[in-house]
Design an enzyme around this catalytic site. Structure first.
Site, mmCIF file in Angstrom:
data_model
loop_
_atom_site.group_PDB
_atom_site.id
_atom_site.type_symbol
_atom_site.label_atom_id
_atom_site.label_comp_id
_atom_site.label_asym_id
_atom_site.label_seq_id
_atom_site.Cartn_x
_atom_site.Cartn_y
_atom_site.Cartn_z
ATOM 1 N N ASP A 1 -15.667 -53.343 9.193
ATOM 2 C CA ASP A 1 -14.896 -54.566 9.389
ATOM 3 C C ASP A 1 -14.169 -54.962 8.096
ATOM 4 O O ASP A 1 -14.643 -54.652 7.000
ATOM 5 C CB ASP A 1 -15.840 -55.688 9.831
ATOM 6 C CG ASP A 1 -15.093 -56.825 10.498
ATOM 7 O OD1 ASP A 1 -13.926 -56.637 10.896
ATOM 8 O OD2 ASP A 1 -15.677 -57.918 10.612
ATOM 9 N N ASN B 1 -11.123 -54.860 20.627
ATOM 10 C CA ASN B 1 -9.952 -54.498 19.802
ATOM 11 C C ASN B 1 -8.754 -54.103 20.658
ATOM 12 O O ASN B 1 -7.602 -54.307 20.276
ATOM 13 C CB ASN B 1 -10.248 -53.308 18.874
ATOM 14 C CG ASN B 1 -11.275 -53.580 17.804
ATOM 15 O OD1 ASN B 1 -11.930 -52.663 17.321
ATOM 16 N ND2 ASN B 1 -11.434 -54.842 17.407
HETATM 17 C C1 FPP Z 1 -12.054 -53.685 11.862
HETATM 18 O O1 FPP Z 1 -11.243 -54.361 10.910
HETATM 19 C C2 FPP Z 1 -11.615 -52.291 12.090
HETATM 20 C C3 FPP Z 1 -10.998 -51.819 13.215
HETATM 21 C C4 FPP Z 1 -10.650 -52.694 14.342
HETATM 22 C C5 FPP Z 1 -10.558 -50.410 13.386
HETATM 23 C C6 FPP Z 1 -11.261 -49.359 12.557
HETATM 24 C C7 FPP Z 1 -10.538 -48.081 12.652
HETATM 25 C C8 FPP Z 1 -10.296 -47.242 11.636
HETATM 26 C C9 FPP Z 1 -10.759 -47.485 10.261
HETATM 27 C C10 FPP Z 1 -9.541 -45.977 11.923
HETATM 28 C C11 FPP Z 1 -10.422 -44.735 11.908
HETATM 29 C C12 FPP Z 1 -9.656 -43.554 12.343
HETATM 30 C C13 FPP Z 1 -9.607 -42.261 11.880
HETATM 31 C C14 FPP Z 1 -8.849 -41.269 12.627
HETATM 32 C C15 FPP Z 1 -10.205 -41.711 10.656
HETATM 33 P P1 FPP Z 1 -10.450 -55.660 11.377
HETATM 34 O O2 FPP Z 1 -9.102 -55.237 11.844
HETATM 35 O O3 FPP Z 1 -11.238 -56.414 12.411
HETATM 36 O O4 FPP Z 1 -10.316 -56.469 10.053
HETATM 37 P P2 FPP Z 1 -10.466 -58.047 9.850
HETATM 38 O O5 FPP Z 1 -11.915 -58.370 10.108
HETATM 39 O O6 FPP Z 1 -10.083 -58.225 8.427
HETATM 40 O O7 FPP Z 1 -9.532 -58.705 10.824
#
Ligand code: FPP
Length: 228
Positions: free
Chosen positions: A13, A61
């Site tokens: 996250d 998501n």
């Molecule tokens: C949460 O951060 C993360 C996600 C919703 C997506 C995670 C996906 C990846 C890291 C991609 C992995 C893929 C590959 C192919 C290696 P957030 O967006 O909820 O962040 P926030 O809490 O700051 O809003």
């Protein structure tokens, strides 16, 4: 003292907040998050962890802005750029979550190609939770059980677990959530019953191998008695 965790499950996250802090767009945060996986997996291998499960996309998501979801899918499509040879040599790649119609065909193909290519690797099992929600997993498992006509009298916890997406995986010993929130948000609710929970304020793209070492050191100092 505990031994090191065999299975760690990570809630990655904080990608968007990290990007914002850098004055960069959301997409930059997700790309940096994807890039961060390799060094964390390498550290997990070095530590002797045998299973690492990453929440790469939740059912929730998928309700985000279309452009953001498309960007995350584009990262999945480039999985070989991020993890390619590295994972092929070291890690068996598996997927949990609902990979049905909500995931574009080309993305499914890329991910399943990786599953196929890595099926004989044995240093670590890397699992991506894709379109994963714990309640959704339990409902899907229940549907499978009902469709199989299992006699309710014979249904045990052990049998139930064989209908979950995680049937091939051991239960996680530790759940790590980056990004500062202290909740599980439906991550592996059945499987995490006895897991140690570790929360850190560090946002995922900045989460380093040393930070994973700290989490594992903390874990080894916990007493686990499984209710006994
Ligand atoms: C949460 O951060 C993360 C996600 C919703 C997506 C995670 C996906 C990846 C890291 C991609 C992995 C893929 C590959 C192919 C290696 P957030 O967006 O909820 O962040 P926030 O809490 O700051 O809003």
């Amino acid at each position: 003292m505990n031994t090191i965790p065999k299975h760690i499950a990570i809630i990655m996250d904080g990608n968007r907040r990290w990007a914002k802090e850098q004055g960069k767009p959301t997409m930059f945060g997700h790309s940096a998050g994807a890039k961060n996986l390799k060094r964390i997996i390498q550290k997990a291998i070095d530590l002797g962890i045998t299973h690492a499960t990453f929440w790469a996309l939740s059912t929730e998501n998928l309700k985000r802005d279309k452009k953001e979801v498309a960007h995350i899918f584009s990262l999945f499509e480039k999985i070989t750029d991020y993890l390619g040879d590295f994972i092929t040599h070291n890690a068996k790649f598996t997927i949990v979550g609902d990979m049905s119609n909500k995931i574009p065909e080309n993305v499914q193909k890329k991910l399943y190609d990786m599953v196929e290519k890595t099926k004989n690797a044995d240093k670590i099992v890397i699992t991506f939770a894709v379109n994963y929600g714990g309640r959704d997993e339990i409902v899907r498992a229940t549907k499978k059980i009902l469709n199989a006509g299992i006699d309710p009298e014979t249904l045990s916890e052990e049998t139930f677990a064989t209908y979950l997406d995680t049937k091939e995986l051991p239960n996680p010993d530790m759940i790590i959530r980056t990004g500062g929130n202290k909740r599980l948000s439906g991550y592996l609710p059945w499987q995490s019953t006895y897991a140690e929970l570790y929360f850190t304020d560090i946002k995922w793209p900045a989460y380093s191998p040393e930070d994973l070492q700290d989490a594992v050191d903390w874990y080894t100092n916990q007493q686990r008695n499984f209710g006994k």
